[in-house]
Enzyme design. Structure first.
Site, PDB file in Angstrom:
ATOM      1  CB  SER A  50      -0.877   0.017   1.253  1.00 27.35           C
ATOM      2  OG  SER A  50      -0.057   0.256   2.378  1.00 27.35           O
ATOM      3  CE  LYS A  51      -0.170   8.610  -0.231  1.00 33.13           C
ATOM      4  NZ  LYS A  51       1.146   8.989   0.238  1.00 33.13           N
ATOM      5  NE  ARG A  52      -0.984   2.580   6.608  1.00 33.03           N
ATOM      6  CZ  ARG A  52      -1.967   2.020   7.259  1.00 33.03           C
ATOM      7  NH1 ARG A  52      -2.772   2.733   7.915  1.00 33.03           N
ATOM      8  NH2 ARG A  52      -2.133   0.713   7.285  1.00 33.03           N
TER       9      ARG A  52
END
Ligand code: GLU
Length: 513
Positions: free
Chosen positions: A265-267
Site C-alpha cells: 500500500s501507499k502507507r
C-alpha cells in the site's frame, strides 16, 4: 488467419496510478508487442463520484515516461472510439435492456432501507453472506415479483431503479485463466450484481464487458483483485451471446509488502521510505502528496526492468533487460501465481546498473544541473573528473552532487571523532611541509600519482610513516573520516586548494598526542 491480439489497460481516473497498475499496463504492452498486436488504453470513468481531475493526464504521462505508450487511447483514438467510458454512456442502457428482454436481467426498485432490512433479516437467520441473489430476489421489489401493471406504472412515474443481472440458481461457472488454469465457481455463491445504476450510468461490470466486446479485446490481463468478478463476466458474455469472441483471461499475482505480509500500500512506501507511484502526485482535493519513482531518481529503464520482474521471470539467470529484450522474452506462461514481494533493494541495484551504463556526457549533465540549481559553477573538466570518481558508487543521479559537496566547498568543521583520534603531531608536521611544497609551485601536472609521490617523499624526508597519518590528511582536506580515493580528490581540488585546506585545518584543529 489468426486474429490480431488486442489487449487493453483499463484504469479508473481516481488518483495517482499505483505501481501495481503500471505493472499491469507493462504486461499488457509486452504481450501485445510480442504477439504483434495492439495495446489499448481505455479510461473507465463511469463512477463520477470518484473522478479526480488530473488523474487521466497522470496515467498518460506515466505510460509515456516508461516508453509504453498505447497504440490507441483517448488521445490517439483508433477505429473503436470512444476510449472513455463516459463518452459511451448512451449505449450502455440499450445493452442492459437487451439483457432484460432476454430474461437475463431485471429492474429492481428496492430502496436503501429495504436492502438494509433484507440484510438484517438474513443476518438474523444466520446467513453467512447476506446478498441479493437467486434466492432472495423473490422477496424483493423487482420486475420478477411485481405485477406487469405495477412495473409499467413504476417505470412510467420515474421511480428510481437499478438493473440487476439475473444469475442462475445452480450452475458451475467455469473459466480458464491463462495463469491459474481452470477456475470453478458455483453460481449460488454469486450475487445479482447491479449492471445499471439509478443515475443511468453502468457499473464497472456491464461497461467493461460491453467495451471489451466492442473494442475487439482478445485477452484481458489484469490484477488478481478482479478474479472474483470474472465468473460474472463469463456469464454476461453468454447472456449477450458473445461467447465466441470472449477474451481469454490472465489474472496477475498481487504485489506484496516487502515482508510478504499483505498487499503493498501507499502507507508501506511512506513508512519504509520508497515510492509506490511512478511520478509525484498531489491530490487536488486533500493536498496529500505521493512521491514518484521518477522524482526519486529512478531511471526509466530501471523501473521498467524492475516492474517486469514483479511476477514474471525469463526462466534463466538473466536479470538485465531492455524494453525490446522484454518484448522478445515475455510470455504469459512465465507469470507466477503467487504474490510477489516488493523488494526496493532490487530497484536500487538496477538503477545503479543503468546509471553506470549511462554516457559520461549524461552523467556530467546530472551533476551540472544540480550544481546550477544550487548556483555553483563547475568547470567541465572538474565535473568530468568528479563523475569518473563517483560513477561506481552512486545509486541516483542526484548522488553526484550530494556526494561531491566537499569538492565544491572547503570543510568548515571536522569529524570530531577522527580529529580526536588521528590529529597528532606527526600529521601536523607532515601536512605543514606538504602544504608548503604545494604552495611553492609544482613543475609537473598535479595528478593522483604525482600528489601521492610528493606526499610519500615529504613523509620520508620527515621520517614519518605515511600509513599513520593518511586519515588525518583526509580529515584536513575533506572534513571527513572516510570516502573517495584521497589522491584523486587532491588531483580534482588542485595543489592550491589542497594547501589552503591544510592551512585551515592546521589553524583550527587542536593536536592530541
Ligand atoms: N477499471 C478497472 C480498474 O480500475 C479495470 C479492471 C479490468 O481490467 O477489468 O482496475
Amino acid at each position: 488467419m489468426t486474429k490480431e491480439v488486442r489487449v487493453r489497460f483499463a484504469p479508473s481516473p481516481t488518483g495517482a496510478l499505483h505501481i501495481g497498475g503500471l505493472r499491469t499496463a507493462l504486461y499488457n504492452y509486452l504481450f501485445a508487442k510480442k504477439m504483434g498486436g495492439k495495446f489499448i488504453l481505455r479510461i473507465e470513468d463511469t463512477d463520477q463520484t470518484r473522478f479526480v481531475p488530473g488523474a487521466e493526464e497522470y496515467i498518460q504521462e506515466s505510460l509515456d515516461w516508461l516508453g509504453i505508450s498505447p497504440d490507441e487511447s483517448p488521445w490517439k483514438p483508433g477505429s473503436v472510439a470512444p476510449y472513455r467510458q463516459s463518452e459511451r454512456k448512451a449505449s450502455y442502457m440499450q445493452y442492459a435492456l437487451e439483457l432484460v428482454e432476454k430474461g437475463h436481467a431485471y429492474y429492481a426498485f428496492d430502496t436503501a432501507e429495504e436492502l438494509e432490512a433484507m440484510r438484517e433479516r438474513l443476518t438474523a437467520a444466520r446467513v453467512l453472506q447476506p446478498q441479493y441473489n437467486s434466492i432472495t430476489r423473490s422477496q424483493m421489489k423487482n420486475s420478477l415479483t411485481l405485477s406487469g401493471a405495477e412495473l409499467k406504472e413504476r417505470l412510467a412515474s420515474g421511480d428510481p431503479y437499478v438493473i440487476r443481472a439475473k444469475l442462475p440458481l445452480k450452475e458451475e461457472v467455469r473459466l480458464h485463466d491463462l495463469i491459474r488454469g481452470w477456475v470453478m465457481v458455483h453460481s449460488s455463491t454469486l450475487d445479482d450484481k447491479v449492471l445499471m445504476k439509478s443515475d443511468g450510468m453502468p457499473t464497472y461490470h456491464l461497461a467493461n464487458i460491453v467495451d471489451d466486446h466492442l473494442m475487439g479485446i482478445t485477452h484481458v490481463i489484469r490484477g488478481e483483485e478482479w478474479l472474483p468478478s470474472a465468473p460474472l463476466h463469463v456469464l454476461l458474455y453468454r447472456f449477450f451471446g458473445w461467447e465466441d469472441t470472449m477474451p481469454q483471461f490472465a489474472h496477475l499475482p498481487l504485489l506484496l509488502k516487502p515482508d510478504g505480509n499483505g498487499k503493498l500500500s501507499k502507507r508501506d512506501g511512506d513508512k519504509l521510505g520508497f515510492p509506490v507511484f511512478p511520478l509525484n502526485w498531489v491530490d487536488p482535493f486533500s493536498g496529500e502528496k505521493s512521491s514518484g519513482f521518477r522524482e526519486n531518481g529512478y531511471l526509466q529503464e530501471a523501473l521498467l526492468n524492475f516492474l517486469a520482474f514483479l511476477g514474471w521471470n525469463p526462466g534463466d539467470e538473466r536479470e538485465i533487460f531492455s524494453l525490446e529484450e522484454l518484448v522478445e522474452a515475455f510470455s504469459i506462461e512465465r507469470i507466477g501465481k503467487s504474490g510477489t514481494k516488493f523488494d526496493i533493494a532490487k530497484a536500487k541495484w538496477l538503477n545503479e546498473h543503468y546509471l553506470r551504463s549511462s554516457s559520461q556526457v549524461q552523467l556530467i549533465s546530472y551533476l551540472q544541473k544540480d550544481a546550477d540549481a544550487a548556483g555553483v559553477a563547475i568547470a567541465q573538466e572538474k565535473a568530468a573528473a568528479i563523475v569518473a570518481l563517483l560513477r561506481e558508487r552512486v545509486t541516483f543521479p542526484a548522488d553526484f552532487w550530494r556526494d561531491s559537496q566537499f569538492l565544491h566547498q572547503a570543510p568548515s568543521d571536522f569529524d570530531p571523532e577522527v580529529a580526536t583520534k588521528k590529529w597528532n603531531g606527526d600529521a601536523a608536521t607532515l601536512l605543514q611541509a606538504y602544504a608548503q611544497t604545494l604552495e611553492s609551485g609544482l613543475p609537473a601536472p598535479f595528478d593522483a600519482a604525482s600528489a601521492k609521490a610528493l606526499l610519500e617523499s615529504t613523509a620520508e624526508a620527515n621520517g614519518i610513516k605515511l600509513g599513520k597519518v593518511m586519515q588525518a590528511a583526509r580529515l584536513a582536506v575533506t572534513g571527513l573520516g572516510a570516502g573517495l580515493d584521497l589522491m584523486e580528490v587532491f588531483a580534482i581540488l588542485g595543489p592550491q586548494e589542497v594547501a589552503k585546506r591544510i592551512r585551515f585545518a592546521l589553524d583550527t584543529l587542536a593536536i592530541v598526542d
